[in-house]
Design a protein around this motif. Structure first.
Motif, PDB file in Angstrom:
ATOM      1  N   ALA A 154     -18.141 -15.385 -39.719  1.00 38.42           N
ATOM      2  CA  ALA A 154     -19.485 -15.507 -40.272  1.00 38.42           C
ATOM      3  C   ALA A 154     -20.034 -14.147 -40.679  1.00 38.42           C
ATOM      4  N   LEU A 155     -19.745 -13.123 -39.895  1.00 37.93           N
ATOM      5  CA  LEU A 155     -20.259 -11.791 -40.194  1.00 37.93           C
ATOM      6  C   LEU A 155     -19.708 -11.275 -41.520  1.00 37.93           C
ATOM      7  N   LEU A 156     -18.443 -11.581 -41.806  1.00 42.30           N
ATOM      8  CA  LEU A 156     -17.822 -11.114 -43.048  1.00 42.30           C
ATOM      9  C   LEU A 156     -17.960 -12.110 -44.184  1.00 42.30           C
ATOM     10  N   VAL A 196     -14.095  -6.547 -45.479  1.00 38.60           N
ATOM     11  CA  VAL A 196     -14.528  -5.459 -44.591  1.00 38.60           C
ATOM     12  C   VAL A 196     -14.913  -4.239 -45.415  1.00 38.60           C
ATOM     13  N   SER A 197     -14.081  -3.903 -46.400  1.00 38.83           N
ATOM     14  CA  SER A 197     -14.367  -2.745 -47.232  1.00 38.83           C
ATOM     15  C   SER A 197     -15.681  -2.916 -47.983  1.00 38.83           C
ATOM     16  N   ALA A 198     -15.889  -4.102 -48.569  1.00 40.48           N
ATOM     17  CA  ALA A 198     -17.125  -4.344 -49.315  1.00 40.48           C
ATOM     18  C   ALA A 198     -18.339  -4.305 -48.398  1.00 40.48           C
ATOM     19  N   GLU A 257     -25.928   1.292 -37.211  1.00 39.09           N
ATOM     20  CA  GLU A 257     -24.661   1.792 -36.673  1.00 39.09           C
ATOM     21  C   GLU A 257     -23.988   0.729 -35.803  1.00 39.09           C
ATOM     22  N   VAL A 258     -24.784  -0.003 -35.012  1.00 37.34           N
ATOM     23  CA  VAL A 258     -24.219  -1.089 -34.201  1.00 37.34           C
ATOM     24  C   VAL A 258     -23.592  -2.147 -35.105  1.00 37.34           C
ATOM     25  N   LEU A 259     -24.292  -2.512 -36.174  1.00 39.29           N
ATOM     26  CA  LEU A 259     -23.761  -3.507 -37.102  1.00 39.29           C
ATOM     27  C   LEU A 259     -22.483  -2.997 -37.766  1.00 39.29           C
ATOM     28  N   GLU A 269     -16.472  -3.331 -38.252  1.00 32.09           N
ATOM     29  CA  GLU A 269     -15.143  -2.731 -38.042  1.00 32.09           C
ATOM     30  C   GLU A 269     -14.355  -3.522 -37.003  1.00 32.09           C
ATOM     31  N   LEU A 270     -15.039  -3.962 -35.937  1.00 35.65           N
ATOM     32  CA  LEU A 270     -14.377  -4.773 -34.917  1.00 35.65           C
ATOM     33  C   LEU A 270     -13.920  -6.103 -35.501  1.00 35.65           C
TER      34      LEU A 270
END
Length: 648
Positions: free
Chosen positions: A480-482, A497-499, A521-523, A528-529
């Motif tokens: 969902a995050l990506l 991830v790159s976008a 920064e947390v996001l 990345e995770l």
């Protein structure tokens, strides 16, 4: 070869007077109430700076005409004339020209909307056909509006089309640099014209432009055809130079994913003779809208195959991410309560009187103000707002002192925005007058460094606040995050991830308060995770098995994950579920009997139920895939499969 900065050939060993020099940079200088923060780019016509209004964080683009061009009266007058013509071009897909005036060093400057995002030349091409159609549709919407006003761009290219996001999370195309081609053409001498010199991006120039003939809007359509060809195939139709007489290869022959109907539309736009192309941007758009399997809408980024997520990727309509759904809810007033986006609501100092020139013929009228700093304030106003960057007269009074001067309009707060903030509509203004700053400082009781100056804590970024609030809902779900589908391939994960990181990096360039910067920064770390979780087969296969995502497990097996590497994970998975293996085996046996009896659909159902209990049984998974492919003639890569006991 002509210089890429000024389109003129120079003698060997000499430098171009229009090339950008860091020593000549205007970074750190002021343009009215704006601070020129950094260089966005330097081209043939001038240097573009990112300019910021420090108290509010509102950002603009300022284009400064190169000194060697500013010294030529014809070019200078054409620069200002084009600016006046373009101020009337107001369209959601055009980066607006707001004003033209003298800037630092007396050089003519254009104040423009800052279009943040990725240039088309930087997109990871080729793109799916639905995305190509959507992006071209928005660009054509911009050209249709411009052509209706008699404005021809003349230099449409992949470098002056930007893909960004609007406040609702929808993808938004912006067309840049209207008017630049006309100004540069005015800079050519008769000798240069006689030699066949033309202005524009070589790979995108229409044949009639190369020939020095008069051009109309069909030259823009040709250039956009080149852009579409590049987006669809990852290649330019004619390379980087002049077209010549060769026909472009049909896009569907270079990229099998391109529908033949889309291929025909792009080839018509690329016809060498203007009369063989589309007659108008509207006709071009209608032809794109008729391409099967795609749908276009200038206001909504949807395709018939799926929905474009926050970060620009396609997800199935029935698998839209919670983040995307939340953004849609917010856009249509269905937003759940979240962190408030604060509007201008801090009361003015007692005794401060303000009259602004907002009435008829700039008549001074008394206004209610708030969020007062020594640099400016917010003024409540329900009538028509003056243009951004306009100068309006103001009169300030406090304890018997009166100051009259001009102020710059640096921000609008529309009625819709005010309603969302539960605040007031109006405008934000800023002063350059030291007398006004002193009086406001007196009213505020400020000594020393003015409040709201460059060193002050910036106000929260509203767009980022909405993104962070929605991202919090899906932070623990990497798909969902990506904005990824459950069966996303590994290359697709890497691209997402790159976008996404590029999008977050763009926020990081803004002036943000400490709390938002930490949350950003947390996001970023979570993205990345998510990339590490979904981007490596061994990590992903265990994650997907626990969550019952058969499509994801299948992707890992297809990527070359061997049975030997999967088996230890399967053993641990089944040890945590003591009864699962026996139940799964019974279901698979039933499925085999049904398959032998040619009840294939029922067999597939039993196999799916068995795999829901034992998803890491790779031999079962391959058999299920093979039967599914044979019976339904679909791709070996599985879509999410619904079973009675789980949803994959």
């Amino acid at each position: 070869m002509a210089c890429r900065h000024c389109a003129v050939e120079h003698a060997a060993g000499t430098s171009c007077p229009g090339s950008f020099s860091r020593a000549a940079s205007l970074e750190g200088q002021r343009h009215g109430p704006l601070l020129l923060r950094s260089v966005v780019g330097s081209g043939t016509l001038g240097t573009v700076y990112l300019a910021e209004h420090p108290p509010s964080g509102h950002r603009f683009a300022v284009k400064v005409l190169h000194p060697h061009l500013a010294s030529r009266p014809l070019v200078r007058s054409r620069f200002l004339a084009e600016a006046r013509a373009l101020r009337g071009l107001v369209h959601r897909n055009v980066a607006r020209v707001l004003d033209a005036r003298r800037g630092p060093g007396g050089l003519p400057c254009l104040l423009m909307e800052y279009a943040e995002g990725e240039r088309f030349s930087q997109l990871p091409v080729p793109l799916p056909a639905a995305e190509v159609v959507e992006l071209l549709d928005q660009a054509l919407d911009a050209l249709e509006a411009a052509h209706a006003r008699g404005l021809v761009h003349g230099d449409v290219s992949a470098d002056n089309l930007v893909l960004g996001w609007d406040a609702r999370g929808w993808r938004r195309v912006k067309l840049l640099d209207f008017g630049a081609n006309a100004v540069l053409s005015a800079s050519l001498s008769e000798e240069e014209r006689a030699c066949g010199m033309v202005v524009g991006s070589p790979a995108f120039i229409a044949p009639e432009q190369w020939a020095g003939e008069a051009v109309d809007g069909r030259a823009d359509l040709y250039a956009l055809g080149v852009v579409g060809y590049l987006l669809a195939t990852g290649r330019l139709p004619f390379g980087f130079g002049r077209v010549g007489t060769l026909a472009a290869a049909p896009p569907h022959q270079l990229e099998p994913r391109v529908p033949e109907a889309l291929s025909r539309v792009l080839l018509r736009a690329l016809a060498q003779r203007p009369e063989e192309r589309f007659a108008s941007a509207r006709e071009f758009r209608e032809a794109l809208g008729a391409v099967p399997g795609t749908s276009t809408s200038p206001r909504r980024t949807r395709t018939s195959k799926g929905t474009l997520s926050l970060f620009g990727q396609v997800v199935p309509e029935d698998g839209a991410t919670p983040l995307h759904v939340a953004l849609l809810d917010a856009a249509h007033g269905r937003e759940e309560a979240g962190p408030p986006v604060s509007g201008p609501r801090v009361a003015a100092p007692e005794g401060l009187g303000v009259r602004l020139g907002l009435g008829r013929d700039a008549e001074l009228v008394r206004v209610t103000v708030g969020d007062v700093t020594v640099d400016g304030f917010f003024a409540h106003w329900v009538g028509p707002l003056p243009p951004l960057a306009a100068q309006v007269p103001v009169e300030l009074s406090f304890q018997g002192s009166v100051v009259a001067c001009d102020c710059d309009v640096v921000r609008h707060v529309t009625v819709e925005e005010a309603r969302a903030w539960e605040g007031a509509s109006g405008l934000c203004v800023q002063f350059a007058s030291e007398a006004a700053r002193r009086l406001l400082g007196q009213a505020l009781g400020v000594q020393g460094v003015p409040r709201g100056g460059p060193d002050a804590e910036p106000v929260p970024d509203g767009e980022l606040a909405r993104l962070l609030a929605r991202a919090a809902v899906v932070m623990k779900d990497p798909y969902a995050l990506l904005g990824a589908s459950r069966g996303e391939d590994f290359e697709g994960v890497r691209r997402r991830v790159s976008a996404t990181l590029r999008r977050l990096s763009a926020f990081g360039q803004r002036r943000l308060p400490t709390g938002q910067r930490r949350a950003l920064e947390v996001l970023r770390r979570q993205v990345e995770l998510a990339g590490r979780t979904l981007g490596e087969p061994l990590a992903r296969v265990g994650f997907d098995a626990v969550r019952g995502n058969l499509a994801g497990v299948s992707r890992c097996v297809e990527a070359g994950l061997t049975d030997e590497r999967v088996e230890p994970l399967r053993k641990a998975f089944l040890e945590a579920r003591p009864l699962a293996e026996s139940r799964a085996r019974a279901l698979f046996t039933q499925g085999h009997a049904l398959e032998v009896g040619h009840s294939l659909e029922e067999a597939l159902t039993r196999y799916a139920e068995a795999l829901a209990l034992d998803p890491l049984n790779t031999s079962w998974l391959r058999h299920y895939q093979d039967l599914r492919a044979r019976t339904r003639a679909v791709s070996v890569a599985l879509d999410p499969v619904e079973a009675p006991t789980a949803s994959f």
